[in-house]
Enzyme design. Structure first.
Site, PDB file in Angstrom:
ATOM      1  N   LYS A 169      -9.930  -4.662  10.541  1.00 48.32           N
ATOM      2  CA  LYS A 169     -11.334  -4.494   9.696  1.00 48.32           C
ATOM      3  C   LYS A 169     -12.362  -4.099  10.613  1.00 48.32           C
ATOM      4  O   LYS A 169     -13.275  -3.454   9.746  1.00 48.32           O
ATOM      5  CB  LYS A 169     -11.090  -5.066   8.436  1.00 48.32           C
ATOM      6  CG  LYS A 169     -10.443  -4.861   7.451  1.00 48.32           C
ATOM      7  CD  LYS A 169     -10.143  -5.516   5.997  1.00 48.32           C
ATOM      8  CE  LYS A 169      -8.242  -5.174   5.040  1.00 48.32           C
ATOM      9  NZ  LYS A 169      -8.866  -5.617   4.155  1.00 48.32           N
ATOM     10  N   SER A 202       0.975  -1.194   0.380  1.00 47.80           N
ATOM     11  CA  SER A 202      -0.048  -0.115  -0.248  1.00 47.80           C
ATOM     12  C   SER A 202       0.569   1.119  -0.036  1.00 47.80           C
ATOM     13  O   SER A 202       0.670   2.303  -0.692  1.00 47.80           O
ATOM     14  CB  SER A 202      -0.678   0.224   1.287  1.00 47.80           C
ATOM     15  OG  SER A 202      -1.867  -1.133   0.963  1.00 47.80           O
ATOM     16  N   ALA A 234     -11.554  -9.622   4.409  1.00 40.24           N
ATOM     17  CA  ALA A 234     -11.853  -9.803   3.583  1.00 40.24           C
ATOM     18  C   ALA A 234     -13.122 -10.616   2.346  1.00 40.24           C
ATOM     19  O   ALA A 234     -13.587  -9.966   2.054  1.00 40.24           O
ATOM     20  CB  ALA A 234     -10.431 -10.078   2.833  1.00 40.24           C
ATOM     21  N   TYR A 257      -1.607 -11.561  -2.647  1.00 42.03           N
ATOM     22  CA  TYR A 257      -0.731 -11.197  -3.864  1.00 42.03           C
ATOM     23  C   TYR A 257       1.469 -10.882  -3.726  1.00 42.03           C
ATOM     24  O   TYR A 257       2.164 -10.453  -4.442  1.00 42.03           O
ATOM     25  CB  TYR A 257      -0.957  -9.760  -4.243  1.00 42.03           C
ATOM     26  CG  TYR A 257      -0.151  -8.439  -3.204  1.00 42.03           C
ATOM     27  CD1 TYR A 257       0.712  -8.349  -2.514  1.00 42.03           C
ATOM     28  CD2 TYR A 257      -1.852  -8.055  -2.113  1.00 42.03           C
ATOM     29  CE1 TYR A 257       0.365  -7.268  -1.597  1.00 42.03           C
ATOM     30  CE2 TYR A 257      -1.939  -7.538  -1.081  1.00 42.03           C
ATOM     31  CZ  TYR A 257       0.067  -6.594  -0.879  1.00 42.03           C
ATOM     32  OH  TYR A 257      -0.412  -5.607   0.155  1.00 42.03           O
ATOM     33  N   ALA A 273     -14.332 -16.461   6.265  1.00 42.00           N
ATOM     34  CA  ALA A 273     -15.168 -15.697   6.173  1.00 42.00           C
ATOM     35  C   ALA A 273     -14.855 -14.610   7.430  1.00 42.00           C
ATOM     36  O   ALA A 273     -15.663 -14.648   7.924  1.00 42.00           O
ATOM     37  CB  ALA A 273     -16.258 -17.069   7.643  1.00 42.00           C
ATOM     38  N   THR A 277      -6.088  -2.806   8.215  1.00 37.23           N
ATOM     39  CA  THR A 277      -5.914  -4.061   7.897  1.00 37.23           C
ATOM     40  C   THR A 277      -6.019  -5.059   8.481  1.00 37.23           C
ATOM     41  O   THR A 277      -6.059  -4.958   9.354  1.00 37.23           O
ATOM     42  CB  THR A 277      -4.865  -4.163   6.276  1.00 37.23           C
ATOM     43  OG1 THR A 277      -4.319  -5.509   5.656  1.00 37.23           O
ATOM     44  CG2 THR A 277      -3.032  -4.096   7.224  1.00 37.23           C
ATOM     45  N   ARG A 279     -12.876 -22.575   7.935  1.00 33.69           N
ATOM     46  CA  ARG A 279     -12.531 -23.468   8.545  1.00 33.69           C
ATOM     47  C   ARG A 279     -13.099 -24.287  10.337  1.00 33.69           C
ATOM     48  O   ARG A 279     -13.761 -24.642  11.028  1.00 33.69           O
ATOM     49  CB  ARG A 279     -11.205 -23.221   9.342  1.00 33.69           C
ATOM     50  CG  ARG A 279      -9.964 -23.832  10.508  1.00 33.69           C
ATOM     51  CD  ARG A 279      -9.299 -23.321  11.020  1.00 33.69           C
ATOM     52  NE  ARG A 279      -8.904 -22.154  11.458  1.00 33.69           N
ATOM     53  CZ  ARG A 279      -8.586 -20.717  11.848  1.00 33.69           C
ATOM     54  NH1 ARG A 279      -6.660 -21.133  11.967  1.00 33.69           N
ATOM     55  NH2 ARG A 279      -8.401 -19.358  11.793  1.00 33.69           N
ATOM     56  N   THR A 280     -13.539 -22.647  10.530  1.00 32.06           N
ATOM     57  CA  THR A 280     -15.137 -22.196  11.752  1.00 32.06           C
ATOM     58  C   THR A 280     -16.200 -22.241  10.663  1.00 32.06           C
ATOM     59  O   THR A 280     -16.218 -20.892  10.794  1.00 32.06           O
ATOM     60  CB  THR A 280     -14.513 -20.638  12.460  1.00 32.06           C
ATOM     61  OG1 THR A 280     -13.445 -21.610  12.984  1.00 32.06           O
ATOM     62  CG2 THR A 280     -15.387 -20.826  13.658  1.00 32.06           C
TER      63      THR A 280
HETATM   64  P1  ATR Z   1      -9.616 -11.128   8.016  1.00 27.36           P
HETATM   65  O1  ATR Z   1      -9.023  -9.523   8.104  1.00 27.36           O
HETATM   66  O2  ATR Z   1      -9.745 -11.871   6.514  1.00 27.36           O
HETATM   67  O3  ATR Z   1     -10.677 -11.065   8.999  1.00 27.36           O
HETATM   68  P2  ATR Z   1      -8.220 -13.075   9.412  1.00 27.36           P
HETATM   69  O4  ATR Z   1      -8.511 -12.995  10.478  1.00 27.36           O
HETATM   70  O5  ATR Z   1      -6.874 -13.562   9.463  1.00 27.36           O
HETATM   71  O6  ATR Z   1      -8.533 -12.501   8.136  1.00 27.36           O
HETATM   72  O7  ATR Z   1      -8.604 -14.179   8.821  1.00 27.36           O
HETATM   73  C1  ATR Z   1      -9.348 -14.899   7.726  1.00 27.36           C
HETATM   74  C2  ATR Z   1      -9.955 -15.993   7.212  1.00 27.36           C
HETATM   75  O8  ATR Z   1      -8.676 -16.621   7.185  1.00 27.36           O
HETATM   76  C3  ATR Z   1     -11.078 -16.451   8.483  1.00 27.36           C
HETATM   77  O9  ATR Z   1     -11.963 -17.342   7.829  1.00 27.36           O
HETATM   78  C4  ATR Z   1     -10.167 -17.595   8.780  1.00 27.36           C
HETATM   79  O10 ATR Z   1     -10.257 -18.645   9.091  1.00 27.36           O
HETATM   80  P3  ATR Z   1     -11.972 -19.108  11.163  1.00 27.36           P
HETATM   81  O11 ATR Z   1     -13.218 -18.452  10.831  1.00 27.36           O
HETATM   82  O12 ATR Z   1     -12.122 -20.581  11.020  1.00 27.36           O
HETATM   83  O13 ATR Z   1     -10.916 -18.098  12.226  1.00 27.36           O
HETATM   84  C5  ATR Z   1      -9.729 -18.224   8.006  1.00 27.36           C
HETATM   85  N1  ATR Z   1      -7.956 -18.948   8.563  1.00 27.36           N
HETATM   86  C6  ATR Z   1      -6.949 -17.737   8.101  1.00 27.36           C
HETATM   87  N2  ATR Z   1      -6.150 -19.141   9.773  1.00 27.36           N
HETATM   88  C7  ATR Z   1      -6.265 -19.986   8.675  1.00 27.36           C
HETATM   89  C8  ATR Z   1      -5.648 -21.115   8.963  1.00 27.36           C
HETATM   90  N3  ATR Z   1      -4.944 -21.438   8.483  1.00 27.36           N
HETATM   91  N4  ATR Z   1      -7.012 -22.187   7.879  1.00 27.36           N
HETATM   92  C9  ATR Z   1      -7.815 -22.300   7.097  1.00 27.36           C
HETATM   93  N5  ATR Z   1      -8.008 -20.977   8.149  1.00 27.36           N
HETATM   94  C10 ATR Z   1      -7.238 -19.519   8.027  1.00 27.36           C
END
Ligand code: ATR
Length: 499
Positions: free
Chosen positions: A300, A253, A366, A456, A363, A296, A386-387
């Site tokens: 967010k 950014s 982003a 990216y 989920a 970020t 995952r969750t």
């Molecule tokens: P954001 O800012 O997009 O919320 P984040 O909290 O790091 O970023 O994670 C975004 C997504 O990545 C979430 O859906 C998370 O899954 P959970 O809801 O189960 O926490 C998923 N995620 C993060 N690490 C992961 C991993 N190692 N394997 C699978 N999914 C993962």
């Protein structure tokens, strides 16, 4: 007070190597610091020659271990080395060390007197390698022995709140001084040295050339300071913007925004502002009079509750990546959705997603903007996460399907595979041979899927590599990053990025 100078720290083990580094950066720096603690014993015999070799003002520093240096000898030997640096002063003062760094607890009158007599200014330094300093003006006043000395405080803020306090407190310092932060939260103090009134900012070549320890201190490289952050042009009128997140590695950014200011001839700078708490980042923004912040991972969603107002779109999405600081307070926007929509149209060459079955992987923050866009474009999606509870919550908003991210969802993923959108951080920063950072490891590509990964860096995640090998069309997240940044730029400055 003058604009801050850029000082290059020289930490090679020989004078010749230091000189070579200096030559490489000469046009980007104003002065150098010879860290004699890094020199070999033999080389230390010749430090007196270095200022004439360098041809720019040089600070002589022999830093002890306790202050973050590598000097292991005793104090008598260290003092003798300082004396060697000052001895045989030349009439031509450019051949002498312009400055010598003496720690505040070092009280050796003959060194101080010699410095005074030979026109070498004293930088009187205090280091705290583990904590911030409280009451900066009082501490500065304490270590500033005479007006001839430049007091320097280098400390290690524990949070961004400590950094805010240092910026606030430095406003009352009406004499030459040096303030610098070390550690995780150091970057704003290094780039915005003008705002702390610091006499100089320390910089170092990129990490692979120098001792790792120095980069941990938060030094920025001189070329980046000049070309990316336009350091020498930063003045009282410069509008400050930034990006906050944690750990905030791998962000492009600053490149996109600073390039925009450059292109439009704007007096503005955009910097990384690492913070574990988004509230701290907003408070920091207020202290510095920041005009806009990109938000970020992982802030967010949390940021919404800290804002004075939120745009209808950001409220609907439930995530905000853009904060504008205005007269009536802070307003949150979401430009991820618009950025993603543009990126997707470019990738797929379609007007909408009607009748298409799409998989959204993840989920989080982003994914929220992406689910909103897919819904807006009339696509049918299934959210794999995952969750399961998080997938259920997001899917419920748009009446999408949801499933757990794993082997048991293979069939469902096949069904929703016209377009697969990967939104998790898995694969971020993965190496070229690292195949394990792939969130769809259980899924075999047929080859007709289209795969968009919002990551990216690297350019091709293990998932994208595997999809491409199977014959799929792929796209990484740079296009989304770019388009959301363009929109953000317009919200920040009132000017379209591209015109
Ligand atoms: P954001 O800012 O997009 O919320 P984040 O909290 O790091 O970023 O994670 C975004 C997504 O990545 C979430 O859906 C998370 O899954 P959970 O809801 O189960 O926490 C998923 N995620 C993060 N690490 C992961 C991993 N190692 N394997 C699978 N999914 C993962």
């Amino acid at each position: 007070m003058q604009r801050p100078k850029i000082c290059l720290c020289l930490t090679c083990s020989t004078l010749a190597e230091n000189l070579a580094v200096l030559e490489k950066y000469r046009r980007w720096i104003d002065m150098a610091e010879l860290r004699a603690d890094y020199l070999t014993d033999d080389e230390r015999l010749y430090i007196r020659r270095f200022p004439a070799m360098a041809g720019i003002p040089v600070i002589l520093t022999i830093r002890r271990l306790v202050d973050g240096g590598v000097y292991k000898g005793g104090e008598a030997a260290r003092t003798a080395l300082m004396a060697r640096g000052l001895a045989f002063a030349s009439q031509d003062t450019s051949k002498n060390f312009a400055y010598i760094d003496l720690e505040e607890d070092l009280d050796v009158p003959c060194i101080q007197d010699a410095a005074l007599a030979f026109g070498t200014r004293i930088i009187r330094s205090m280091h705290n390698m583990t904590d911030t300093v409280t009451d900066l003006p009082a501490q500065m006043a304490k270590i500033r022995k005479t007006g001839y000395e430049i007091p320097k405080i280098a400390c290690t803020p524990r949070t961004l709140v400590d950094v805010s306090t240092l910026f606030k407190e430095s406003a009352s310092l009406d004499y030459e001084h040096i303030v610098c932060c070390m550690g995780m939260f150091s970057i704003p103090s290094r780039i915005l040295a003008e705002r702390t009134g610091s006499f100089l900012t320390y910089s170092s070549p990129p990490a692979d050339n120098i001792d790792e320890a120095l980069t941990k201190l938060g030094h920025t490289d001189p070329i980046q300071l000049n070309t990316l952050y336009n350091f020498r042009a930063i003045d009282k009128k410069t509008d400050v913007f930034g990006i906050t997140g944690f750990p905030l590695t791998h962000t492009l950014s600053p490149n996109l925004h600073n390039e925009g200011y450059h292109k439009h001839g704007m007096n503005a700078v955009y910097i990384p502002i690492k913070s574990e708490s988004v509230k701290d980042a907003l408070d920091f923004g207020k202290v510095l009079g920041i005009k806009g912040l990109s938000v970020t991972v992982p802030h967010k969603e949390d940021v919404l509750a800290c804002l004075d107002s939120v745009s209808p779109e950001a409220a609907e999405i439930g995530a905000c990546n853009t904060v504008v600081f205005g007269e009536s307070g802070t307003t949150g926007y979401n430009t991820d959705a618009e950025g993603f929509e543009k990126a997707l149209r470019e990738f797929l060459q379609v007007k909408n997603l009607r009748g298409k079955k799409i998989a959204i992987i993840g989920a989080g923050g982003a994914a929220k903007a992406i689910a909103y866009t897919v819904y807006k474009l009339k696509g049918k999606a299934c959210i794999f996460n995952r969750t399961l509870a998080n997938a259920r919550f997001l899917a419920g908003k748009y009446r999408f399907k949801y499933a757990v991210l794993g082997m048991e969802s293979q069939k469902l993923l096949e069904e929703y595979s016209w377009l697969i959108i990967q939104t998790t951080p898995v694969g971020m920063g993965a190496g070229e041979t690292d195949d394990s950072a792939d969130p769809l490891i259980f899924y075999g590509f047929a080859g007709n899927e289209q795969v968009y990964d919002i990551i990216y860096n690297p350019e091709k995640t293990p998932l994208l590599r595997r999809a491409e090998q199977a014959g799929c069309r792929i796209c990484n997240g740079y296009s989304m990053l770019k388009y959301q940044a363009y929109k953000q730029f317009e919200l920040f400055t009132g000017v379209p990025y591209e015109n």
